[in-house]
Each structure stands twice: as C-alpha cells, then as structure tokens.
Design an enzyme around this catalytic site. Structure first.
Site, PDB file in Angstrom:
ATOM      1  N   LEU A 176       0.868  -1.166   0.000  1.00 14.04           N
ATOM      2  CA  LEU A 176       0.000   0.000   0.000  1.00 14.04           C
ATOM      3  C   LEU A 176       0.911   1.224   0.000  1.00 14.04           C
ATOM      4  CD1 LEU A 176      -2.695  -0.952   2.703  1.00 14.04           C
ATOM      5  CD2 LEU A 176      -2.933  -1.043   0.215  1.00 14.04           C
ATOM      6  N   ASP A 177       0.501   2.290  -0.680  1.00 12.64           N
ATOM      7  CA  ASP A 177       1.280   3.517  -0.669  1.00 12.64           C
ATOM      8  C   ASP A 177       1.434   4.017   0.764  1.00 12.64           C
ATOM      9  OD1 ASP A 177       1.305   3.381  -3.424  1.00 12.64           O
ATOM     10  OD2 ASP A 177      -0.401   4.737  -3.665  1.00 12.64           O
ATOM     11  N   MET A 178       2.457   4.826   0.998  1.00 16.42           N
ATOM     12  CA  MET A 178       2.754   5.314   2.343  1.00 16.42           C
ATOM     13  C   MET A 178       1.518   5.918   3.016  1.00 16.42           C
ATOM     14  SD  MET A 178       5.613   8.096   3.592  1.00 16.42           S
ATOM     15  CE  MET A 178       4.836   9.534   2.855  1.00 16.42           C
ATOM     16  N   ARG A 186      -5.415   5.642  -7.801  1.00 20.96           N
ATOM     17  CA  ARG A 186      -5.170   7.078  -7.874  1.00 20.96           C
ATOM     18  C   ARG A 186      -5.058   7.540  -9.331  1.00 20.96           C
ATOM     19  NH1 ARG A 186       0.005   7.550  -4.191  1.00 20.96           N
ATOM     20  NH2 ARG A 186      -0.245   9.796  -4.639  1.00 20.96           N
TER      21      ARG A 186
END
Length: 322
Positions: free
Chosen positions: A137-139, A236
């Site tokens: 998962l992105d930060m 996104r």
C-alpha cells in the site's frame, strides 16, 4: 548472509514426458516457478547429478536435487514499530496499516518501515524474501495488507494475486459528483516525463479498476473500488484519468479546489487533508495452508470518517438552503 536449501525428490510416473520446469513446480510446490527456473539456469537444480535446461523432458525415476542459497534479509534492522494486527497464525499475518507508514525501505526511508517492524515482531520472517511482503500500500494509504510468514505461504499468495483470486476492496472520496459506478480498463506504465509517477499509457500493463457509488455529496463522491490488477498507484491514476481525482492526492490530484459556498469547517478540513483519501477496507483470500476462504474488513480511519462527516454536513446545509 544466506540460508542453504537442500532438497531431493524422485520424478514420479505422472510427470513422465513433462518439461523439467513444469515437473519441479509440482515436486517442490513451496517455491515459485520463477525461483525454480532460476535455480535450473544457475545449475543449483540437478537431475541425476547433471544440469539440465528448463525445457528438457523427463523419463521418470530421476533424482532431482536442489542445493541453493536463499538470501536472508540482514541489511535492515528489526525495529519495535507498533503493528495493528487484525489476524495472525503460523502462515500469515494481516495488518491494518496506518497512514504515514512506508511498507518497504527505499531512498529517503531506510528504516521505520513496515518491513523493520515485521523483522522485530517475527524474526524468522527474515528467511522469507522481502520479509513476506507480497503486495504493498502507498505510504499514505491505510488499510488491510497480508504478509506471508513462510516461503510456502508467500508462493501461494503470489499465485492468488497473479490469478486474481485474492479480493481487495477499497473506499475513497473523490472530487466531483459521479453519476454512477463503472469500470476503468486502461493500461498503465511509467509517466513519460516524470519517472516517479505512473500514468495511463498506450503500451502499458493491463490495469482494471471497478468502482461503485456509496454516497453522492454536493461536490464529492464517496466510492467503493475493487481491483482486478494491482499496478502501482492504480486507483489514484485511474480516478484522476476519468477526472475524479482523490481528495488530498498530492501527486495526481491536480490543483487544490474548493466548491462554492464552503463553510469555514469544510475549507479547513479540505486544506488539512494532506493524504489521498484511500483506505483498503476489505481483504479476501484462500488460506495458503488450510485452503479456507478468509475475509477481513476494517473501519475507515478517523481522518476519513471526519472528512466524510464534514462533507455530509455541507451537503445537508445546502439542501436546507435550497
């Protein structure tokens, strides 16, 4: 540092006539096909003491032996990082990742990552490639992630991701009012000018995102998304591509926007929401050891709940004005 692997197996009758790489995938199911193919090419896997090519056929009864080294993670130090553990057994670990936690060490984030926390929580995971991390998962994305605690579990979970049998559902809040749900089926790859970004590109890798509307607000939409593929920044990029970028997305969100007639509270809430409003809410998979279908779901984090409440209040106040 490395860990020596020594394995042996005899080619059974049902594997007669099969290619070596196909046969060893059945003889040693704990290891991925790509890893086994590399061992064949490197001469670490032998047949009756001789090296063979991946495409060589088997006659049956041969002795297949593996003597190879698995790299053990030693560059990264265990760190006592709090983990919100939703489920754990001998094979897998499911966590609810908070915003701000980087999954894997990289430039600018050499420690303080999920990987460092995993090495502290279960030291044996150092024997598993990438400390058992099979998807990221992105930060600044929150929510559910599964981690493999054994090589066998990792191989099985990677297979599920590739076969698209692992279910991953997200919730997000986007700019704009959607008329309804749909699917974005647009290939993705590196941005042509900014290599740090991803983009929809004509010759990219397949990327498919399904979405449906949970709640229409005055100038925003609360949506649920389901991934078929798992490209970097997929949700996104896809939402920005169809002109519904995620609130707070500093990379793909475009210029900051405020709808007309915002209350002071709404202005402040939108300005202060500095991360993409994206949460991995549900995870479903087949347990790599028992074969049981398992599912977990976690609530939205407090910042997203507060964001949605403020947007609902805004929508209701304008309905009253109308």
């Amino acid at each position: 540092m490395s860990d020596l692997i020594q394995l042996e197996a005899t080619v059974t009758d049902d594997l007669v006539g099969k290619r070596l790489d196909q046969a060893v995938a059945q003889l040693f199911p704990d290891y991925s096909r790509s890893r086994l193919q590399n061992w064949i090419k490197e001469g670490c896997l032998t047949v009756d003491g001789e090296t063979k090519r991946p495409r060589d056929k088997l006659a049956g009864g041969e002795k297949v032996a593996i003597e190879a080294e698995l790299e053990v993670i030693e560059d990264h130090q265990p760190q006592d990082i709090p983990l919100d553990i939703v489920y754990e057994d001998d094979d897998i670990l499911v966590i609810n990742k908070p915003a701000g936690l980087v999954v894997h060490p990289a430039v600018g984030h050499r420690d303080g990552t999920l990987l460092n926390g995993l090495l502290f929580h279960c030291p044996d995971i150092a024997q598993v490639p990438r400390a058992g991390i099979v998807h990221r998962l992105d930060m600044d994305t929150t929510g559910l992630m599964v981690v493999a605690k054994t090589i066998a579990a990792q191989t099985e979970l990677v297979d599920q991701l590739q076969e698209r049998s692992m279910g991953r559902e997200y919730e997000a809040v986007v700019h704009g009012v959607m008329t309804g749900g749909g699917t974005v089926d647009e290939p993705m790859g590196r941005h042509s000018k900014n290599r740090q970004k991803m983009a929809v590109v004509g010759v990219g890798k397949e990327a498919i995102t399904h979405y449906r509307v949970l709640q229409k607000l005055r100038a925003h939409t609360h949506i649920r998304l389901k991934l078929e593929t798992g490209r970097t920044h997929q949700i996104r990029v896809h939402m920005a591509h169809i002109n519904y970028p995620l609130i707070g997305d500093q990379v793909y969100g475009g210029r900051f926007r405020l709808p007309k007639g915002c209350s002071d509270e709404m202005v402040e809430t939108l300005r202060q929401f500095k991360r993409q409003a994206l949460h991995a809410k549900k995870l479903e998979l087949w347990h790599p050891n028992t074969g049981e279908l398992m599912s977990w779901e976690v609530d939205l984090p407090e910042d997203m709940q507060n964001l949605i409440e403020v947007l609902i209040t805004d929508a209701e106040s304008h309905e009253l004005d109308d």
